[in-house]
Design an enzyme around this catalytic site. Sequence first.
Site, mmCIF file in Angstrom:
data_model
loop_
_atom_site.group_PDB
_atom_site.id
_atom_site.type_symbol
_atom_site.label_atom_id
_atom_site.label_comp_id
_atom_site.label_asym_id
_atom_site.label_seq_id
_atom_site.Cartn_x
_atom_site.Cartn_y
_atom_site.Cartn_z
ATOM 1 N N LYS A 292 0.775 -1.307 0.073
ATOM 2 C CA LYS A 292 -0.105 0.308 -0.019
ATOM 3 C C LYS A 292 0.952 1.442 -0.121
ATOM 4 O O LYS A 292 0.597 2.284 -0.771
ATOM 5 C CB LYS A 292 -0.610 -0.676 0.968
ATOM 6 C CG LYS A 292 -1.736 -0.842 1.004
ATOM 7 C CD LYS A 292 -3.286 -0.881 2.022
ATOM 8 C CE LYS A 292 -1.807 -0.859 4.199
ATOM 9 N NZ LYS A 292 -1.721 -2.115 4.161
ATOM 10 N N ARG B 162 -9.072 1.341 9.729
ATOM 11 C CA ARG B 162 -8.679 0.243 9.764
ATOM 12 C C ARG B 162 -9.555 -0.807 10.689
ATOM 13 O O ARG B 162 -9.450 -2.025 10.874
ATOM 14 C CB ARG B 162 -7.481 -0.005 10.593
ATOM 15 C CG ARG B 162 -5.980 -0.731 9.405
ATOM 16 C CD ARG B 162 -5.230 -0.418 10.885
ATOM 17 N NE ARG B 162 -3.472 -0.987 10.546
ATOM 18 C CZ ARG B 162 -2.778 -0.813 9.718
ATOM 19 N NH1 ARG B 162 -2.896 0.501 9.449
ATOM 20 N NH2 ARG B 162 -1.016 -1.136 9.804
ATOM 21 N N ARG C 85 11.677 -6.053 3.907
ATOM 22 C CA ARG C 85 11.960 -4.947 4.067
ATOM 23 C C ARG C 85 12.415 -4.047 4.678
ATOM 24 O O ARG C 85 12.949 -5.014 5.917
ATOM 25 C CB ARG C 85 10.206 -4.781 4.516
ATOM 26 C CG ARG C 85 9.987 -3.035 4.768
ATOM 27 C CD ARG C 85 8.500 -2.823 4.269
ATOM 28 N NE ARG C 85 7.722 -3.370 5.232
ATOM 29 C CZ ARG C 85 6.076 -2.611 5.371
ATOM 30 N NH1 ARG C 85 5.718 -2.093 4.204
ATOM 31 N NH2 ARG C 85 5.584 -2.567 6.626
ATOM 32 N N ARG D 89 11.800 -2.452 10.455
ATOM 33 C CA ARG D 89 10.748 -1.937 11.701
ATOM 34 C C ARG D 89 10.951 -3.399 12.635
ATOM 35 O O ARG D 89 10.515 -4.522 12.366
ATOM 36 C CB ARG D 89 9.743 -1.897 10.964
ATOM 37 C CG ARG D 89 9.456 0.070 10.219
ATOM 38 C CD ARG D 89 8.654 0.181 9.138
ATOM 39 N NE ARG D 89 7.126 -0.348 10.076
ATOM 40 C CZ ARG D 89 5.625 -0.260 9.221
ATOM 41 N NH1 ARG D 89 6.416 -0.065 8.716
ATOM 42 N NH2 ARG D 89 4.655 -1.060 9.516
ATOM 43 N N ARG E 257 -0.166 -9.306 12.579
ATOM 44 C CA ARG E 257 -0.747 -7.868 12.239
ATOM 45 C C ARG E 257 -1.534 -8.701 11.409
ATOM 46 O O ARG E 257 -2.858 -8.044 11.006
ATOM 47 C CB ARG E 257 0.658 -7.541 11.913
ATOM 48 C CG ARG E 257 1.252 -6.523 12.790
ATOM 49 C CD ARG E 257 2.664 -6.055 12.229
ATOM 50 N NE ARG E 257 2.076 -4.537 11.273
ATOM 51 C CZ ARG E 257 3.172 -4.635 10.179
ATOM 52 N NH1 ARG E 257 4.011 -4.651 10.543
ATOM 53 N NH2 ARG E 257 2.705 -3.215 8.873
HETATM 54 P P1 AMP Z 1 1.867 0.708 9.182
HETATM 55 O O1 AMP Z 1 3.161 1.390 8.694
HETATM 56 O O2 AMP Z 1 0.211 0.967 8.124
HETATM 57 O O3 AMP Z 1 1.862 -0.892 9.024
HETATM 58 O O4 AMP Z 1 1.127 1.445 10.004
HETATM 59 C C1 AMP Z 1 1.952 0.556 11.502
HETATM 60 C C2 AMP Z 1 1.517 0.125 12.800
HETATM 61 O O5 AMP Z 1 0.253 1.609 13.271
HETATM 62 C C3 AMP Z 1 0.084 -0.670 12.902
HETATM 63 O O6 AMP Z 1 0.549 -1.789 12.584
HETATM 64 C C4 AMP Z 1 -1.302 0.335 13.828
HETATM 65 O O7 AMP Z 1 -0.102 -0.320 15.395
HETATM 66 C C5 AMP Z 1 -0.820 1.286 13.581
HETATM 67 N N1 AMP Z 1 -1.580 1.667 12.900
HETATM 68 C C6 AMP Z 1 -1.301 2.743 12.270
HETATM 69 N N2 AMP Z 1 -2.554 3.445 11.412
HETATM 70 C C7 AMP Z 1 -3.872 2.207 11.807
HETATM 71 C C8 AMP Z 1 -4.940 2.095 12.232
HETATM 72 N N3 AMP Z 1 -5.398 3.359 11.229
HETATM 73 N N4 AMP Z 1 -5.921 1.906 13.070
HETATM 74 C C9 AMP Z 1 -4.472 1.661 14.189
HETATM 75 N N5 AMP Z 1 -3.775 1.479 14.877
HETATM 76 C C10 AMP Z 1 -2.695 1.824 13.116
#
Ligand code: AMP
Length: 210
Positions: free
Chosen positions: A13, A88, A123, A156, A167
């Site tokens: 994404k 989400r 990654r 990360r 996740r």
């Molecule tokens: P991402 O980079 O989108 O994979 O987000 C990394 C982490 O940030 C996720 O595993 C969640 O802990 C948190 N996070 C990001 N976006 C959201 C969201 N919309 N709702 C809840 N937690 C989020």
Amino acid sequence: MRLILLGAPGAGKGTQAEILSKTLNIPTISTGNILRAAMREGTPVGLEAKTYVDAGKLVPDEVIINIVKDRLSKDDCRPGYILDGFPRTIPQAEAMEKLGIEVDCALSIEIEDDVIIKRMSGRRTCKNCSQTFHIVSNPPKIDGICDFCGGELSVRKDDAPETVKARLEIYHKETEPLKAFYEKRNRLVSVENQPSVEATTAEIRKVLGV
Ligand code: AMP
């Protein structure tokens, strides 16, 4: 164009959002990047989010909704936006509707879990600007260094294999139901993940007509 990108963590994404953002000339709002920046800066939101993010858990809906509401009120979002990583959960999508935040299209990138698990281990993320690379499919020009800002690349914490599995479970339980949510509203389009970033971009451009 007001676009939501849906898909499992590691579906690409973020990478596709960056490409589309340039093509469509609209900003990408990545809640993951906003949270990581807040964590780096040690702001109150960052401190609250850290335990959730590091464990691969979702940050509470209220925290995220406030971040997005604030970001979308900025002038650069007027012509449109790409939401990467938000909503989400169904409550987040409902909150968006209540706030009058409009969506033209929810684009889901479909990919198998085992492909993701393999992909996430390669990654690398810039510690400074959050840009992501992949050691095989999208390597930086210089090993370990960000092409864009020269920052150090690292794995990360939440890309560790056990955390990735957690996740993915959360994705299937909490986020995947959003596909039905947007299908009901006639907003859902889907593309299959392709072997290369460019091929997936081509599929996306085809379904979006851009
Ligand atoms: P991402 O980079 O989108 O994979 O987000 C990394 C982490 O940030 C996720 O595993 C969640 O802990 C948190 N996070 C990001 N976006 C959201 C969201 N919309 N709702 C809840 N937690 C989020």
